[in-house]
Design a protein around this motif. Structure first.
Motif, PDB file in Angstrom:
ATOM      1  N   LYS A  90     -18.204 -42.139  41.954  1.00 11.51           N
ATOM      2  CA  LYS A  90     -18.445 -42.735  40.781  1.00 11.51           C
ATOM      3  C   LYS A  90     -19.175 -41.839  39.945  1.00 11.51           C
ATOM      4  CE  LYS A  90     -21.318 -46.849  39.154  1.00 11.51           C
ATOM      5  NZ  LYS A  90     -22.302 -47.786  39.450  1.00 11.51           N
ATOM      6  N   ALA A  91     -19.999 -40.845  40.617  1.00 13.08           N
ATOM      7  CA  ALA A  91     -20.772 -39.906  39.766  1.00 13.08           C
ATOM      8  C   ALA A  91     -19.622 -38.912  39.093  1.00 13.08           C
ATOM      9  CB  ALA A  91     -21.666 -39.256  40.388  1.00 13.08           C
ATOM     10  N   GLY A  92     -18.744 -38.720  39.527  1.00  9.09           N
ATOM     11  CA  GLY A  92     -17.544 -37.664  39.247  1.00  9.09           C
ATOM     12  C   GLY A  92     -16.704 -38.337  38.004  1.00  9.09           C
ATOM     13  N   GLY A  93     -16.814 -39.654  37.705  1.00  4.39           N
ATOM     14  CA  GLY A  93     -16.290 -40.059  36.385  1.00  4.39           C
ATOM     15  C   GLY A  93     -14.942 -40.456  36.774  1.00  4.39           C
ATOM     16  N   ILE A  94     -14.178 -40.873  35.738  1.00  6.11           N
ATOM     17  CA  ILE A  94     -12.891 -41.573  35.607  1.00  6.11           C
ATOM     18  C   ILE A  94     -11.807 -40.624  36.111  1.00  6.11           C
ATOM     19  CG2 ILE A  94     -12.228 -40.919  33.421  1.00  6.11           C
ATOM     20  CD1 ILE A  94     -11.486 -44.150  35.076  1.00  6.11           C
ATOM     21  N   GLY A 134     -17.581 -33.383  31.328  1.00  4.88           N
ATOM     22  CA  GLY A 134     -18.792 -33.572  31.738  1.00  4.88           C
ATOM     23  C   GLY A 134     -19.718 -32.682  30.818  1.00  4.88           C
ATOM     24  N   MET A 135     -19.380 -31.176  30.377  1.00  4.94           N
ATOM     25  CA  MET A 135     -20.184 -30.537  29.479  1.00  4.94           C
ATOM     26  C   MET A 135     -20.099 -30.967  28.158  1.00  4.94           C
ATOM     27  SD  MET A 135     -21.266 -28.344  31.733  1.00  4.94           S
ATOM     28  CE  MET A 135     -22.308 -27.452  30.430  1.00  4.94           C
ATOM     29  N   GLY A 153     -24.413 -35.458  33.204  1.00  5.88           N
ATOM     30  CA  GLY A 153     -23.319 -34.706  32.739  1.00  5.88           C
ATOM     31  C   GLY A 153     -22.894 -33.420  33.550  1.00  5.88           C
ATOM     32  N   ILE A 154     -23.688 -32.691  34.075  1.00  5.55           N
ATOM     33  CA  ILE A 154     -23.567 -31.611  34.810  1.00  5.55           C
ATOM     34  C   ILE A 154     -23.165 -31.695  36.172  1.00  5.55           C
ATOM     35  CG2 ILE A 154     -24.634 -29.496  35.722  1.00  5.55           C
ATOM     36  CD1 ILE A 154     -26.603 -29.475  33.426  1.00  5.55           C
ATOM     37  N   SER A 155     -23.869 -32.746  36.753  1.00  6.58           N
ATOM     38  CA  SER A 155     -23.360 -33.265  37.949  1.00  6.58           C
ATOM     39  C   SER A 155     -21.705 -33.984  38.004  1.00  6.58           C
ATOM     40  CB  SER A 155     -24.239 -34.483  38.393  1.00  6.58           C
ATOM     41  OG  SER A 155     -23.705 -35.021  39.643  1.00  6.58           O
ATOM     42  N   GLU A 156     -21.439 -34.606  36.759  1.00  7.13           N
ATOM     43  CA  GLU A 156     -20.117 -35.217  36.651  1.00  7.13           C
ATOM     44  C   GLU A 156     -19.152 -33.823  36.610  1.00  7.13           C
ATOM     45  OE1 GLU A 156     -17.207 -37.423  33.551  1.00  7.13           O
ATOM     46  OE2 GLU A 156     -19.352 -37.923  33.685  1.00  7.13           O
ATOM     47  N   ALA A 157     -19.511 -32.630  36.061  1.00  9.15           N
ATOM     48  CA  ALA A 157     -18.604 -31.643  35.827  1.00  9.15           C
ATOM     49  C   ALA A 157     -18.519 -30.803  37.196  1.00  9.15           C
ATOM     50  CB  ALA A 157     -19.269 -30.580  34.849  1.00  9.15           C
TER      51      ALA A 157
END
Length: 208
Positions: free
Chosen positions: A6-10, A128-129, A150-154
């Motif tokens: 989930k933290a990684g995004g779509i 993310g960035m 955002g950094i974590s998703e990236a």
């Protein structure tokens, strides 16, 4: 694990889908490309015994054809052996092209997964960035929690993409090499068969 995804995004959705596809292909190719299935020694040795003892007939040719991919190639040549060396070789080449196509099945999709997943991870990094810089514009650098998201998703999407791509690439190269080795072995047996049938070579008594 779900929280990590989930933290990684779509973009974690296509990356996970690629990982499932790659795993399915790897397991299927490991099973399908076993030397004992593609070119079993017992079938080849049995064929030489049939030829040596002049016991080869239509029923045994059908059994050979159904036994394995190599049996299909050899049977294809034997079925047209009476039409001469060139026709026999053309029949072998025709069957071999079909067999090689079957052996290489799913390897292109596996190679595509190995190529695409790092790009998906890179795209996740860029997204993310972008979120990080958008948050900086809105709130400044004081909201560390939002910036960290955002950094974590990236980082997660990049790591996930590479984690899928590396084993997929290794497996792809491995299977390409295995197919090449199997094809070389089948080619040698086919050449031997042509020479034996047309009297240019004696059957090895130990092999027969």
């Amino acid at each position: 694990m779900f929280e990590l995804l989930k933290a990684g995004g779509i973009l974690m959705v296509p990356i996970v889908a690629c990982s499932i596809l790659a795993l399915a292909i790897i397991l299927e190719r490991f099973w399908t490309l076993r030397p004992s299935r593609v070119a079993p020694n017992q079938s080849v040795n049995e064929l030489w015994r049939w030829i040596k003892k002049k016991e080869l007939n239509g029923r045994k040719l059908k059994a050979l054809q159904a036994s394995s991919p190599m049996g299909r190639i050899l049977a294809g040549g034997l079925l047209n052996a009476k039409h001469g060396r060139e026709i026999m070789k053309e029949s072998i080449e025709h069957e071999a092209s079909q067999v090689i196509h079957d052996l290489e099945r799913f390897l292109n999709p596996l190679g595509t997964v190995a190529t695409v997943t790092p790009l998906l991870g890179l795209l996740g990094t860029v997204i993310g960035m972008i979120k990080v810089f958008a948050e900086i514009q809105l709130s400044g650098v004081g909201n560390a929690g939002n910036l960290a998201g955002g950094i974590s998703e990236a980082l997660i999407t990049t790591a996930a993409g590479l984690s899928v791509a590396i084993p997929a690439l290794i497996a792809h190269r491995y299977f390409i090499r295995r197919v090449d080795e199997l094809v070389v072995g089948m080619e040698q047996e086919a050449i031997k068969l042509v020479e034996v049938v047309h009297g240019d070579r004696e059957i090895d008594v130990e092999g027969a």
